[in-house]
Design a protein around this motif. Sequence first.
Motif, PDB file in Angstrom:
ATOM      1  N   GLY A 134      20.437  41.878  50.158  1.00 42.41           N
ATOM      2  CA  GLY A 134      19.223  42.536  50.621  1.00 42.41           C
ATOM      3  C   GLY A 134      18.135  42.513  49.560  1.00 42.41           C
ATOM      4  N   ALA A 135      16.885  42.604  50.019  1.00 38.74           N
ATOM      5  CA  ALA A 135      15.756  42.696  49.089  1.00 38.74           C
ATOM      6  C   ALA A 135      14.658  43.565  49.711  1.00 38.74           C
ATOM      7  N   GLY A 136      15.082  44.472  50.615  1.00 36.12           N
ATOM      8  CA  GLY A 136      14.142  45.410  51.231  1.00 36.12           C
ATOM      9  C   GLY A 136      13.998  46.653  50.357  1.00 36.12           C
ATOM     10  N   GLY A 137      13.579  47.756  50.973  1.00 38.85           N
ATOM     11  CA  GLY A 137      13.296  48.977  50.225  1.00 38.85           C
ATOM     12  C   GLY A 137      14.510  49.492  49.460  1.00 38.85           C
ATOM     13  N   ALA A 138      15.637  49.671  50.154  1.00 42.26           N
ATOM     14  CA  ALA A 138      16.836  50.217  49.507  1.00 42.26           C
ATOM     15  C   ALA A 138      17.339  49.255  48.438  1.00 42.26           C
ATOM     16  N   ALA A 139      17.330  47.955  48.745  1.00 44.66           N
ATOM     17  CA  ALA A 139      17.822  46.958  47.791  1.00 44.66           C
ATOM     18  C   ALA A 139      16.951  46.928  46.533  1.00 44.66           C
ATOM     19  N   ALA A 157      21.036  38.350  46.913  1.00 43.41           N
ATOM     20  CA  ALA A 157      21.065  37.409  48.045  1.00 43.41           C
ATOM     21  C   ALA A 157      20.341  38.033  49.218  1.00 43.41           C
ATOM     22  N   ASN A 158      19.370  37.333  49.749  1.00 44.03           N
ATOM     23  CA  ASN A 158      18.617  37.887  50.881  1.00 44.03           C
ATOM     24  C   ASN A 158      18.260  36.785  51.859  1.00 44.03           C
ATOM     25  N   ARG A 159      18.211  37.158  53.148  1.00 45.39           N
ATOM     26  CA  ARG A 159      17.837  36.179  54.177  1.00 45.39           C
ATOM     27  C   ARG A 159      16.520  35.503  53.813  1.00 45.39           C
ATOM     28  N   THR A 160      15.521  36.294  53.468  1.00 45.48           N
ATOM     29  CA  THR A 160      14.237  35.731  53.055  1.00 45.48           C
ATOM     30  C   THR A 160      14.277  35.547  51.540  1.00 45.48           C
ATOM     31  N   ALA A 161      14.508  34.308  51.119  1.00 44.89           N
ATOM     32  CA  ALA A 161      14.761  34.042  49.691  1.00 44.89           C
ATOM     33  C   ALA A 161      13.579  34.464  48.815  1.00 44.89           C
ATOM     34  N   ALA A 162      12.363  34.335  49.329  1.00 47.38           N
ATOM     35  CA  ALA A 162      11.183  34.658  48.514  1.00 47.38           C
ATOM     36  C   ALA A 162      11.196  36.127  48.102  1.00 47.38           C
ATOM     37  N   LYS A 163      11.748  36.984  48.963  1.00 47.92           N
ATOM     38  CA  LYS A 163      11.796  38.417  48.624  1.00 47.92           C
ATOM     39  C   LYS A 163      12.814  38.681  47.514  1.00 47.92           C
ATOM     40  N   ALA A 164      13.893  37.901  47.510  1.00 52.57           N
ATOM     41  CA  ALA A 164      14.889  38.025  46.429  1.00 52.57           C
ATOM     42  C   ALA A 164      14.263  37.575  45.110  1.00 52.57           C
ATOM     43  N   ALA A 196      22.907  46.246  50.848  1.00 50.48           N
ATOM     44  CA  ALA A 196      21.707  47.079  50.943  1.00 50.48           C
ATOM     45  C   ALA A 196      20.773  46.510  52.004  1.00 50.48           C
ATOM     46  N   THR A 197      21.328  45.759  52.952  1.00 48.70           N
ATOM     47  CA  THR A 197      20.530  45.354  54.120  1.00 48.70           C
ATOM     48  C   THR A 197      20.728  46.413  55.205  1.00 48.70           C
ATOM     49  N   SER A 198      20.008  46.269  56.290  1.00 46.92           N
ATOM     50  CA  SER A 198      20.215  47.195  57.408  1.00 46.92           C
ATOM     51  C   SER A 198      21.273  46.664  58.379  1.00 46.92           C
ATOM     52  N   LEU A 199      21.921  45.560  58.036  1.00 44.79           N
ATOM     53  CA  LEU A 199      22.921  44.975  58.938  1.00 44.79           C
ATOM     54  C   LEU A 199      24.200  45.807  58.934  1.00 44.79           C
ATOM     55  N   GLY A 200      24.591  46.251  60.138  1.00 46.96           N
ATOM     56  CA  GLY A 200      25.786  47.089  60.259  1.00 46.96           C
ATOM     57  C   GLY A 200      25.461  48.406  60.941  1.00 46.96           C
ATOM     58  N   MET A 201      24.162  48.681  61.094  1.00 45.73           N
ATOM     59  CA  MET A 201      23.766  49.928  61.760  1.00 45.73           C
ATOM     60  C   MET A 201      23.990  49.825  63.262  1.00 45.73           C
ATOM     61  N   LYS A 202      23.691  48.635  63.799  1.00 48.32           N
ATOM     62  CA  LYS A 202      23.779  48.462  65.255  1.00 48.32           C
ATOM     63  C   LYS A 202      25.019  47.648  65.601  1.00 48.32           C
ATOM     64  N   GLU A 222      28.501  50.285  50.536  1.00 45.65           N
ATOM     65  CA  GLU A 222      27.634  50.275  51.713  1.00 45.65           C
ATOM     66  C   GLU A 222      26.510  51.281  51.505  1.00 45.65           C
ATOM     67  N   VAL A 223      25.290  50.969  51.987  1.00 43.70           N
ATOM     68  CA  VAL A 223      24.237  51.996  51.995  1.00 43.70           C
ATOM     69  C   VAL A 223      24.144  52.661  53.359  1.00 43.70           C
ATOM     70  N   ILE A 224      24.675  51.989  54.366  1.00 37.59           N
ATOM     71  CA  ILE A 224      24.574  52.525  55.737  1.00 37.59           C
ATOM     72  C   ILE A 224      25.476  53.743  55.890  1.00 37.59           C
TER      73      ILE A 224
HETATM   74  P1  NDP Z   1      14.175  47.278  54.928  1.00 40.62           P
HETATM   75  O1  NDP Z   1      13.669  47.036  56.294  1.00 40.62           O
HETATM   76  O2  NDP Z   1      13.243  47.502  53.808  1.00 40.62           O
HETATM   77  O3  NDP Z   1      15.105  46.013  54.483  1.00 40.62           O
HETATM   78  C1  NDP Z   1      16.040  45.477  55.383  1.00 40.62           C
HETATM   79  C2  NDP Z   1      16.900  44.440  54.669  1.00 40.62           C
HETATM   80  O4  NDP Z   1      17.884  43.956  55.609  1.00 40.62           O
HETATM   81  C3  NDP Z   1      16.120  43.211  54.193  1.00 40.62           C
HETATM   82  O5  NDP Z   1      16.744  42.686  53.044  1.00 40.62           O
HETATM   83  C4  NDP Z   1      16.283  42.251  55.385  1.00 40.62           C
HETATM   84  O6  NDP Z   1      16.168  40.892  55.052  1.00 40.62           O
HETATM   85  C5  NDP Z   1      17.714  42.530  55.787  1.00 40.62           C
HETATM   86  N1  NDP Z   1      17.949  42.180  57.193  1.00 40.62           N
HETATM   87  C6  NDP Z   1      17.530  42.854  58.284  1.00 40.62           C
HETATM   88  N2  NDP Z   1      17.908  42.192  59.404  1.00 40.62           N
HETATM   89  C7  NDP Z   1      18.577  41.076  58.997  1.00 40.62           C
HETATM   90  C8  NDP Z   1      19.228  40.016  59.679  1.00 40.62           C
HETATM   91  N3  NDP Z   1      19.267  39.951  61.019  1.00 40.62           N
HETATM   92  N4  NDP Z   1      19.837  39.046  58.938  1.00 40.62           N
HETATM   93  C9  NDP Z   1      19.813  39.095  57.580  1.00 40.62           C
HETATM   94  N5  NDP Z   1      19.207  40.086  56.874  1.00 40.62           N
HETATM   95  C10 NDP Z   1      18.604  41.075  57.581  1.00 40.62           C
HETATM   96  O7  NDP Z   1      15.212  48.492  55.079  1.00 40.62           O
HETATM   97  P2  NDP Z   1      15.665  49.546  53.950  1.00 40.62           P
HETATM   98  O8  NDP Z   1      15.941  48.793  52.702  1.00 40.62           O
HETATM   99  O9  NDP Z   1      14.720  50.682  53.903  1.00 40.62           O
HETATM  100  O10 NDP Z   1      17.025  50.107  54.560  1.00 40.62           O
HETATM  101  C11 NDP Z   1      18.209  49.324  54.544  1.00 40.62           C
HETATM  102  C12 NDP Z   1      19.382  50.246  54.865  1.00 40.62           C
HETATM  103  O11 NDP Z   1      19.571  51.192  53.811  1.00 40.62           O
HETATM  104  C13 NDP Z   1      19.199  51.055  56.141  1.00 40.62           C
HETATM  105  O12 NDP Z   1      20.420  50.994  56.846  1.00 40.62           O
HETATM  106  C14 NDP Z   1      18.995  52.466  55.628  1.00 40.62           C
HETATM  107  O13 NDP Z   1      19.453  53.441  56.538  1.00 40.62           O
HETATM  108  C15 NDP Z   1      19.850  52.461  54.378  1.00 40.62           C
HETATM  109  N6  NDP Z   1      19.509  53.509  53.401  1.00 40.62           N
HETATM  110  C16 NDP Z   1      20.488  54.376  53.024  1.00 40.62           C
HETATM  111  C17 NDP Z   1      20.237  55.374  52.111  1.00 40.62           C
HETATM  112  C18 NDP Z   1      21.337  56.325  51.707  1.00 40.62           C
HETATM  113  O14 NDP Z   1      21.034  57.339  51.049  1.00 40.62           O
HETATM  114  N7  NDP Z   1      22.596  56.051  52.023  1.00 40.62           N
HETATM  115  C19 NDP Z   1      18.883  55.541  51.504  1.00 40.62           C
HETATM  116  C20 NDP Z   1      17.931  54.517  51.933  1.00 40.62           C
HETATM  117  C21 NDP Z   1      18.238  53.561  52.867  1.00 40.62           C
HETATM  118  P3  NDP Z   1      14.710  40.165  55.099  1.00 40.62           P
HETATM  119  O15 NDP Z   1      14.042  40.538  53.808  1.00 40.62           O
HETATM  120  O16 NDP Z   1      15.042  38.722  55.193  1.00 40.62           O
HETATM  121  O17 NDP Z   1      13.997  40.701  56.302  1.00 40.62           O
END
Ligand code: NDP
Length: 266
Positions: A134-139, A157-164, A196-202, A222-224
Amino acid sequence: MKEITGATKLFGILADPIHHVKTPQRMNEHFARIGYDGVLVPLHVRADELASTLAGLRNLRNLGGLIVTVPHKTAVMDLCDEASDVARKIGAANVLRREPDGRLTAHMLDGEGFVRGLRSTGNELAGKTAYLAGAGGAANAIGFALVQAGVASLTIANRTAAKAEDLKARILDLFPQARIHIGTPDPSGHEVVVNATSLGMKEGDPLPMDVSRLEATQLVCEVIMQPENTALLQAARQRGCKVQYGAPMLACQIELMAEFLGVGAK
Ligand code: NDP
């Protein structure tokens, strides 16, 4: 919770949607546990109304601070007066402290919460090799915190390599001596593996990494939080790995946020 009186300190959590947030129960339990005269309430705020909401809230003289979650973590950075180094480098905050003169100071505790959560379950990070999916907010927050905690190396490692790549560059800006690599979905060869991706929530989400490459010696984190037992953790356990749930990260953040907000027993 203590009875709310005119002396009660007020805190809020800003989110949209708001119904799922767990912080009010957890923080109010924390206040009760330490005997603090405060209350934290959910504040449902749309992104386009965040600026005007903060402009008004900072005038509340009994406001102690605000917790910030999706989708406001990035936007608050332009609306606060000061920010910690980590929040500035990440470009996002999840807590704002109201200073006595109404200024708002921002900080990001997601990463520190993750690291303290691991310590609370007896896992140290110093000297370990780490893999971060992951490379989103939590990552982002966790990436900085892993390096700050002294990992020997970090693979992102992130789906969108530029963000990593971008995350790597910003961590190196603050910690030039860090060893950071860009990885693939293969987590093998690392001692600590973090989703630290959101994959696994749904239900039906793809797995965040190639679980056939997990090794029994690894700690898989896991962060989820919902579901607690994600498909990744199930697969990791089947392969003999130790696992870390998402919940301790939030539990530890409650303590860290309370500390940052200057909440003490009263
Ligand atoms: P963001 O939307 O900022 O980031 C999402 C990440 O997941 C990105 O790296 C994104 O990749 C990746 N991703 C999403 N969909 C796909 C897919 N289909 N295939 C591959 N990669 C995918 O979300 P946050 O970072 O804010 O949150 C991530 C998780 O962390 C959430 O589940 C949130 O609930 C959890 N969290 C838990 C906390 C805790 O205290 N336990 C605190 C904060 C968050 P790409 O960049 O390529 O889009």
